[in-house]
Scaffold this motif. Structure first.
Motif, mmCIF file in Angstrom:
data_model
loop_
_atom_site.group_PDB
_atom_site.id
_atom_site.type_symbol
_atom_site.label_atom_id
_atom_site.label_comp_id
_atom_site.label_asym_id
_atom_site.label_seq_id
_atom_site.Cartn_x
_atom_site.Cartn_y
_atom_site.Cartn_z
ATOM 1 N N LEU A 167 0.817 -1.212 0.000
ATOM 2 C CA LEU A 167 0.000 0.000 0.000
ATOM 3 C C LEU A 167 0.853 1.265 0.000
ATOM 4 N N ARG A 168 1.852 1.317 0.881
ATOM 5 C CA ARG A 168 2.615 2.546 1.060
ATOM 6 C C ARG A 168 3.712 2.715 0.001
ATOM 7 N N ALA A 169 4.412 1.626 -0.311
ATOM 8 C CA ALA A 169 5.545 1.754 -1.220
ATOM 9 C C ALA A 169 5.169 1.576 -2.677
ATOM 10 N N LEU A 170 4.201 0.683 -2.958
ATOM 11 C CA LEU A 170 3.876 0.360 -4.341
ATOM 12 C C LEU A 170 2.517 0.870 -4.777
ATOM 13 N N ASP A 171 1.710 1.305 -3.819
ATOM 14 C CA ASP A 171 0.373 1.823 -4.122
ATOM 15 C C ASP A 171 -0.513 0.773 -4.812
ATOM 16 N N TRP A 172 -0.337 -0.489 -4.410
ATOM 17 C CA TRP A 172 -1.164 -1.580 -4.927
ATOM 18 C C TRP A 172 -2.324 -1.800 -3.960
ATOM 19 N N GLU A 173 -3.409 -1.130 -4.210
ATOM 20 C CA GLU A 173 -4.498 -1.131 -3.243
ATOM 21 C C GLU A 173 -5.152 -2.507 -3.081
ATOM 22 N N ALA A 219 -2.884 -5.102 -1.437
ATOM 23 C CA ALA A 219 -2.699 -4.668 -0.043
ATOM 24 C C ALA A 219 -3.915 -5.020 0.796
#
Length: 372
Positions: free
Chosen positions: A131-137, A140
């Motif tokens: 979520l924080r590093a890759l923004d893969w919601e 995540a």
């Protein structure tokens, strides 16, 4: 477990799936896709939530199987037989043989929750990373959800009440302290009954107040009550047979020739039919397996004159056997309770059988002696 089917092997261990396992997947998928994901990731379509919910449910089911596999591998490392792992609606069940020491029992009991805790940490950690590093919601959300549920699984299983893993831990500790396995098993079972009552009461209150979790508490409380009662019964039987040998508990064998046809067997003596099963003997008088009445009755009438009993029997290699001088309680008792009848063999010859009826007779005698 009845109602389960073979699903292959994992590390050489038979894996079975109960008919209720798809219910578990459906409930998890509906809960995740119908409520959790729409709240976490709003604005997606229904197909997305359904697919993501199903994927998350399968991920959690794999985690539950990893929990059971940890128990199985720990038992194997401790020198204990592992019969199978079964996935069903309330999680998983691993059938193992008799653990011979409290330290080994403790390790086997802790292995599953430890794996669940590791999976919980991995899921939560990777979820935040995605979520924080890759923004893969989406990944995540699924990882965080599975991590939290694995944490709940571990915490619930560590409650000190048999047959939960925490109850096994309690039993191992009591066994180590007092040196009495059966009494420790009975005490852990009593704790299981207490927890079951609390869950049933809490479930009823929750249902009255309209909380959906109440149904889950009632189902789990009911399962726990039944399983805890079985634990206590097993311990009570173990105390009753303590100091005896298999030969003392055995009754005269009921046997039929394995070359008989199904029709001949059904038309024969009523003694073995009332018992529900009988041993098979070959031409040399040696045991070759066990035939069950329900299996014979399942053979179509038009085929009963042609089908040999040995063709529908349980072969000797899959039957529970013991020597007459084997001490009780022990693996022989577990075999007699889990896969009756127990064939008592002396030098390869059938000298007796131990059935559930034999154990019931012993229990009645014990109760009368205590009252007297």
């Amino acid at each position: 477990m009845r109602g389960s089917a073979a699903f292959g092997r994992l590390f050489g261990i038979p894996v079975r799936v109960h008919w209720s396992a798809p219910v578990l997947v459906a409930v998890l998928a509906v809960g995740l896709g119908g409520r959790t994901l729409p709240a976490w990731l709003p604005g997606r379509g229904g197909g997305f939530y359904l697919g993501a919910g199903l994927l998350g449910a399968l991920l959690l089911v794999a985690s539950l199987m990893a929990h059971e596999l940890a128990h199985a591998l720990a038992a194997r490392h401790a020198g204990t037989r592992v019969d199978s792992m079964t996935l069903w609606a309330l999680g998983g069940v691993t059938r193992i043989g008799r653990v011979t020491a409290p330290a080994r029992a403790l390790w086997v009991a802790l292995a599953g929750p430890l794996v669940s805790l590791v999976l919980a940490g991995a899921g939560i950690g990777l979820g935040f990373l995605a979520l924080r590093a890759l923004d893969w919601e989406v990944p995540a959300a699924l990882l965080l959800w599975s991590g939290v549920v694995n944490l709940l699984v571990a915490v619930f299983n560590l409650l000190p009440a048999a047959p939960l893993d925490g109850g096994r831990v309690l039993q191992a500790a009591l066994w180590w302290r007092a040196g009495d396995r059966e009494r420790a098993e009975r005490q852990a079972g009593r704790c299981g009954q207490v927890l079951a009552v609390l869950m049933l009461a809490g479930g009823w209150v929750a249902l009255v107040r309209g909380a959906g979790v109440g149904l889950w508490l009632l189902v789990m409380g009911g399962f726990l009550a039944i399983a805890a009662a079985a634990e206590i019964q097993h311990a009570t039987i173990g105390l009753a047979v303590r100091g005896r040998r298999v030969g003392e508990l055995a009754s005269p064998p009921l046997s039929v020739p394995d070359w008989s046809t199904v029709a001949q067997c059904l038309a024969g003596s009523a003694a073995w039919r009332s018992a529900g099963s009988a041993a098979l003997v070959d031409l040399d008088g040696r045991p070759s397996g066990v035939v069950r009445l329900r299996t014979l009755l399942a053979v179509p009438e038009r085929m009963r004159e042609e089908v040999r009993v040995r063709d529908v029997a349980v072969p000797l290699g899959q039957c529970a056997t013991a020597a007459p001088d084997e001490e009780l309680p022990g693996p022989a008792l577990d075999a007699a309770l889990g896969n009756p009848p127990l064939l008592v063999l002396d030098g390869g010859r059938l000298v007796g059988v131990v059935t559930l009826a034999d154990i019931a007779v012993l229990m009645r005698r014990r109760r009368r002696s205590v009252r007297g």
